[in-house]
Design a protein around this motif. Sequence first.
Motif, PDB file in Angstrom:
ATOM      1  N   LEU B  93       0.808  -1.225   0.000  1.00 24.74           N
ATOM      2  CA  LEU B  93       0.000   0.000   0.000  1.00 24.74           C
ATOM      3  C   LEU B  93       0.838   1.269   0.000  1.00 24.74           C
ATOM      4  O   LEU B  93       0.386   2.317  -0.462  1.00 24.74           O
ATOM      5  N   ASP B  94       2.078   1.181   0.521  1.00 30.83           N
ATOM      6  CA  ASP B  94       2.924   2.377   0.515  1.00 30.83           C
ATOM      7  C   ASP B  94       3.960   2.313  -0.611  1.00 30.83           C
ATOM      8  O   ASP B  94       4.918   3.076  -0.623  1.00 30.83           O
ATOM      9  N   SER B  95       3.750   1.395  -1.558  1.00 30.17           N
ATOM     10  CA  SER B  95       4.691   1.283  -2.686  1.00 30.17           C
ATOM     11  C   SER B  95       4.166   2.081  -3.879  1.00 30.17           C
ATOM     12  O   SER B  95       3.080   2.649  -3.833  1.00 30.17           O
ATOM     13  N   GLU B  96       4.940   2.074  -4.958  1.00 28.24           N
ATOM     14  CA  GLU B  96       4.496   2.789  -6.153  1.00 28.24           C
ATOM     15  C   GLU B  96       3.347   2.080  -6.851  1.00 28.24           C
ATOM     16  O   GLU B  96       2.650   2.664  -7.663  1.00 28.24           O
ATOM     17  N   ASP B  97       3.202   0.806  -6.545  1.00 29.42           N
ATOM     18  CA  ASP B  97       2.154   0.025  -7.193  1.00 29.42           C
ATOM     19  C   ASP B  97       1.294  -0.685  -6.144  1.00 29.42           C
ATOM     20  O   ASP B  97       1.396  -1.889  -5.951  1.00 29.42           O
ATOM     21  N   PRO B  98       0.458   0.074  -5.452  1.00 35.18           N
ATOM     22  CA  PRO B  98      -0.346  -0.535  -4.385  1.00 35.18           C
ATOM     23  C   PRO B  98      -1.369  -1.520  -4.949  1.00 35.18           C
ATOM     24  O   PRO B  98      -2.006  -1.245  -5.957  1.00 35.18           O
ATOM     25  N   LYS B 100      -4.694  -3.250  -3.932  1.00 28.49           N
ATOM     26  CA  LYS B 100      -5.739  -3.179  -2.914  1.00 28.49           C
ATOM     27  C   LYS B 100      -6.644  -4.401  -3.002  1.00 28.49           C
ATOM     28  O   LYS B 100      -7.482  -4.486  -3.894  1.00 28.49           O
ATOM     29  N   TYR B 105      -6.318  -4.438   1.920  1.00 25.46           N
ATOM     30  CA  TYR B 105      -6.884  -3.091   2.016  1.00 25.46           C
ATOM     31  C   TYR B 105      -8.206  -3.002   2.782  1.00 25.46           C
ATOM     32  O   TYR B 105      -8.400  -2.097   3.567  1.00 25.46           O
ATOM     33  N   ASN B 165      -5.933  -4.479   7.734  1.00 27.58           N
ATOM     34  CA  ASN B 165      -5.779  -3.049   7.423  1.00 27.58           C
ATOM     35  C   ASN B 165      -6.791  -2.153   8.146  1.00 27.58           C
ATOM     36  O   ASN B 165      -6.867  -0.965   7.879  1.00 27.58           O
ATOM     37  N   ASN B 168      -5.872   1.377   9.513  1.00 26.72           N
ATOM     38  CA  ASN B 168      -5.110   2.315   8.678  1.00 26.72           C
ATOM     39  C   ASN B 168      -5.981   3.260   7.845  1.00 26.72           C
ATOM     40  O   ASN B 168      -5.566   3.730   6.795  1.00 26.72           O
TER      41      ASN B 168
END
Lengths: 421, 340
Positions: B93-98, B100, B105, B165, B168
Amino acid sequence: MSKKFASERRNFVIGSLAAGSTVFAGNATKATGHDDPAITELQPWASELGDGVDASPYGKPSDFEKHVIRRNVSWLTADPTSSVNFTPLHALDGTITPNGLCFERHHGGVAVVNPGKYRLMVNGLVDQNTVFDLSDLMRFPRTNRLYFLECAANSGMEWRGAQLNGCQFTHGMIHNVLYTGIKLKDILREVGLKQSSKWILAEGADSSAMTRSIPIEKAMDDCLIAFKMNGESLRPEQGYPVRLVVPGWEGNMWIKWIRRIEVGDKPWHHREETSKYTDLFEDGNARKFTWEMDAKSVITNPSPQAPVLHGRGPMVLTGVAWSGRGKISRVDVSTDGGISWNEARINGPADSKSMHRFYYEFDWNGQQLLLQSRAQDDTGYVQPTKDQLRSIRGENSIYHNNGIQTWAVDRNGITENVEVS
Amino acid sequence: MLKYLNLALIQFSLILFAHTGQSEPLGLGRAATENELKAWDIDIRPDGAGLPTGSGSVLSGEETYTENCASCHGDFGEGIDRWPELAGGFDTLDSEDPVKTIGSYWPYLSTVWDYVHRAMPFGNAQSLTDDDVYSITAYILYLNDLVEEDFELSNKNFSSISLPNEDNFFHDNRNTLENKQFVKRCMQNCKPDVKITKRAVVLDVTPDTEIETEKSVPKVEIQEETASLNPQLVKDGEKVFKKCKACHKIGAKAKHGAGPHLNNIYGRIAGSLNDYKKYSKNIINAGNNGLIWDSETLSSFIENPKKYLAGTKMNFKGIKKSADRNALLEYIKSIASSGN
């Protein structure tokens, strides 16, 4: 500039455009002293009889306007029954969106609801679980209101940079419609709210049974149960026979084909308010319940699908602006990519939470333009740049992109979607 | 006198209602019945409110999921084409390619139960039993490594499951975080210079802006007599086709979906469309062995796909009523023969 060059330029422009874009200039010669055959030759419409009164009992746009249609972006979604298409903003003016051009978003296709079998159930924390049919709803006092509906994902494809060439695609998940309906609060009062009521759940009758949780304060404020749009019955794709209107808030909450309202004391956290319509930040946390649509604007002409075909000289720049928090108090326009700004002229109906039309007339010197518009609403909020939004939210967001749009117009009038420093 | 005064008051209040819109009940609508509430009040909340009595295991879920969900969401929840992924994606989720998914998620399991029950399978919503929904939900938990394979989910243990999750998500804070920053309105010399940094034309993903001309679908060689199409049957068949259209397209602009398009299906050799890449081996073999689609073979196949053609990837229970099958085939025939 020689006439030959002008004509080549026009051909180039037309060739690289949406074919079918209206070219008002036609073949008219602008040189003085030459006869214009549009005048000197007898045109068929000036001589022959046209269709009689019932040739088209409902009526339809001119055949010359066939290109003015909703369009989709097929690679966006898996299937057209759970997809979206886009309002052709570049071809419209004024503030009202014609019913047949209002963008569509469905999650289970267009429900075909028989009005004779239409029912609205209101249940939960109420004095009486109640069922209304259409004739019941027609006996509540009615109200008429002009509101924009914007999908929270409008401009969502542009979060990481300029992607789609046309304001229909970048900003077309919006429409502005005069609704006739009844106040939701009148219905909630009719069934009697319990003291503990804090939320409502609105539910659609379609095969996705779309649901959204809405705080009771909003339900009792300005929400409508609407059955007419721009004077006629709702179109099937807009929720016929009855939809919910949630002024200023994201379009997904405006439940179409609404069949039920449950009153409760907590939000339901259903799919469309958890897995969707939440804004993922760079750190992996996500913002939820982002209902209001921020102030936003876009220039509709010129834009990539509506380039400048008339050459240098007087130009009418126009666009639309809206805010989910109230009226638009001001729109500024820049022609140099945001170095300097001028106030545009707002014209036409300018209701709270409705689309406003703005114009900026200027003399084009034929040089490159970097066009931007910037809206301010009556809360004082000023539309931010895309980079301002990214610096706070990162680039993984999808929804609520209200950043300033830039169109680059080159010397030939060709217009493209760009971002600038 | 008192009587008259009351009357006057009533009249006064009637006038008041008439002028202020509605402030007293109008007496419209009628009470909902228990059965009506049962039919429509189907929503589930994170605290378990609304959950019906029932249960389902990972084991039974595997079968129910494979039959009802896998054709779009994949055998392992990986998602086919652009249909949603249901499993995996942890720590993205905190990467360039989340990615979900339900596991990575979604905050609440109740949302899964509620959504599967109200809206799935796509195109055949609200056809699953409560126990089917418990089973599918249990299986999705298993696909996300959140339960063991011997797990059984029920209304009793439902609230004990939380999704990773959940914590968050935070409430809308635009008002404090953003809106106060977004108030400046520079008019002159707002920046020293301007450069174009990104151009949409580079990506070239805008749909072709030419008005699509009716693309000609290859001419249909009509194998059967079509002059005798029954309009009522065609109309009925269009309704039956709703069960199919989540996966199969038909008509002038039809493209392949999860299943192949059905244009020219009559007289087509089974498994023979070169540009459709998802045929099972068995259907291709059947075609090689001479299976050609006609009224008889199509009807048998649609009645019970897996029985007629073991190993087919078409995850569909079948249409048991022969009247429905006949109508469906008439509809398909009508499209094929209308020259579209």
